[in-house]
Design an enzyme around this catalytic site. Sequence first.
Site, short mmCIF file in Angstrom:
data_model
loop_
_atom_site.label_atom_id
_atom_site.label_comp_id
_atom_site.label_asym_id
_atom_site.label_seq_id
_atom_site.Cartn_x
_atom_site.Cartn_y
_atom_site.Cartn_z
N GLU A 187 13.35 2.73 13.04
CA GLU A 187 12.31 3.73 12.74
C GLU A 187 11.21 3.60 13.78
O GLU A 187 11.40 2.96 14.82
CB GLU A 187 11.75 3.50 11.32
CG GLU A 187 11.13 2.12 11.13
CD GLU A 187 10.53 1.91 9.73
OE1 GLU A 187 10.25 2.89 9.03
OE2 GLU A 187 10.34 0.73 9.37
N LEU A 233 11.39 1.69 6.32
CA LEU A 233 10.68 2.17 5.14
C LEU A 233 11.36 3.45 4.66
O LEU A 233 11.61 4.35 5.47
CB LEU A 233 9.22 2.45 5.49
CG LEU A 233 8.37 2.82 4.26
CD1 LEU A 233 8.04 1.57 3.46
CD2 LEU A 233 7.10 3.54 4.67
N LYS A 276 6.46 -1.58 1.65
CA LYS A 276 5.29 -1.08 2.39
C LYS A 276 4.18 -2.12 2.28
O LYS A 276 3.23 -1.97 1.50
CB LYS A 276 4.87 0.30 1.87
CG LYS A 276 4.06 1.11 2.88
CD LYS A 276 4.01 2.58 2.52
CE LYS A 276 3.01 3.35 3.34
NZ LYS A 276 3.26 3.38 4.80
N TYR A 295 0.83 -1.21 0.00
CA TYR A 295 0.00 0.00 0.00
C TYR A 295 0.86 1.25 0.00
O TYR A 295 2.08 1.19 0.15
CB TYR A 295 -0.97 0.00 1.19
CG TYR A 295 -0.36 0.32 2.54
CD1 TYR A 295 0.54 -0.55 3.16
CD2 TYR A 295 -0.69 1.50 3.20
CE1 TYR A 295 1.09 -0.24 4.39
CE2 TYR A 295 -0.14 1.80 4.44
CZ TYR A 295 0.75 0.92 5.03
OH TYR A 295 1.29 1.22 6.25
#
Length: 282
Positions: A176, A200, A144, A30
């Site tokens: 992250e 990401l 993702k 996505y």
Amino acid sequence: MIYLNGEFMPMEEARIPVLDRGFIFGDGIYEVVPVYSRHPFRLREHLLRMQHSLDGIGLPNPHTEAQWSDLVHRLIALNEPEDQSLYLHVTRGVAKRDHAFPRGVQPTVFMMSNPLVTPSRETLEAGVAAISAADNRWLRCDIKAISLLPNVLLRQMAVDAGAVETILLREGFLTEGAASNIFVVKDDILLAPPKGNLMLPGITYDVVLELAMGHGIAHEVRKIAEDELFSASEILLTSSTKEITPITSLDGKAVGNGKPGLFFWKLHGAYQEFKNSVMRRA
Ligand code: PDD
């Protein structure tokens, strides 16, 4: 209004077969695209990252960049808010349950729009709380993927602790957040963890580094050790929906003096200015 497999329709009318591999395996990817004053922000970059995610899971892109752009603009026009966050989902489609890829199956394409609610002035002035946890996700965090169970559990840990984000550490280094990228300010230098398979590649992350470069803000992209995170003078969270948000407490202890710092305010100002200039030109 949403988009599903070639048609725009009200959300309530949308139906997906139970054998969709997105439902059965979380087999899909996505994107989240922020929309300001009806203009998608950094659409090209989001579509390029989508291609990277599709390549990462061996799923041919069902649309060209021009087709995606057309669909995105039509979805924006069909929804009320001036500022929206668009979710673009592609799954490997509907097939009899079998882990291996099915042959000759059309991917499922779903897009929805939510109102984009960026952090309020009060939130930016107070900052938000975060907790830390071990990064127990897989080793392809650059994709993702819609299979977000680890991220779901990690962010719930934050919510249960009365915080808004969980900052992740893997083998002693910052990766992250559960749903964001993380920057740290240490010795008056903005530090960003390097891109790779452990995080990401954030679109907002790239904007922040471009702004740091353009505004002469001292910065370095390098691995950030756990003790540097815990002794940082500032910690910043970035994402398409949260923009740049200051983290002012970590595991219940104040970050720096417990208030959003100079790096945050500089980057926040630069980000708003940059966004407005892009929207004016669009
Ligand atoms: N999340 N890392 C993770 C794990 C994320 O889920 C996100 C964004 C980011 C920031 O990427 P970007 O700047 O491109 O939004 C980093 C989105 C907003 C979400 O899943 O809703």
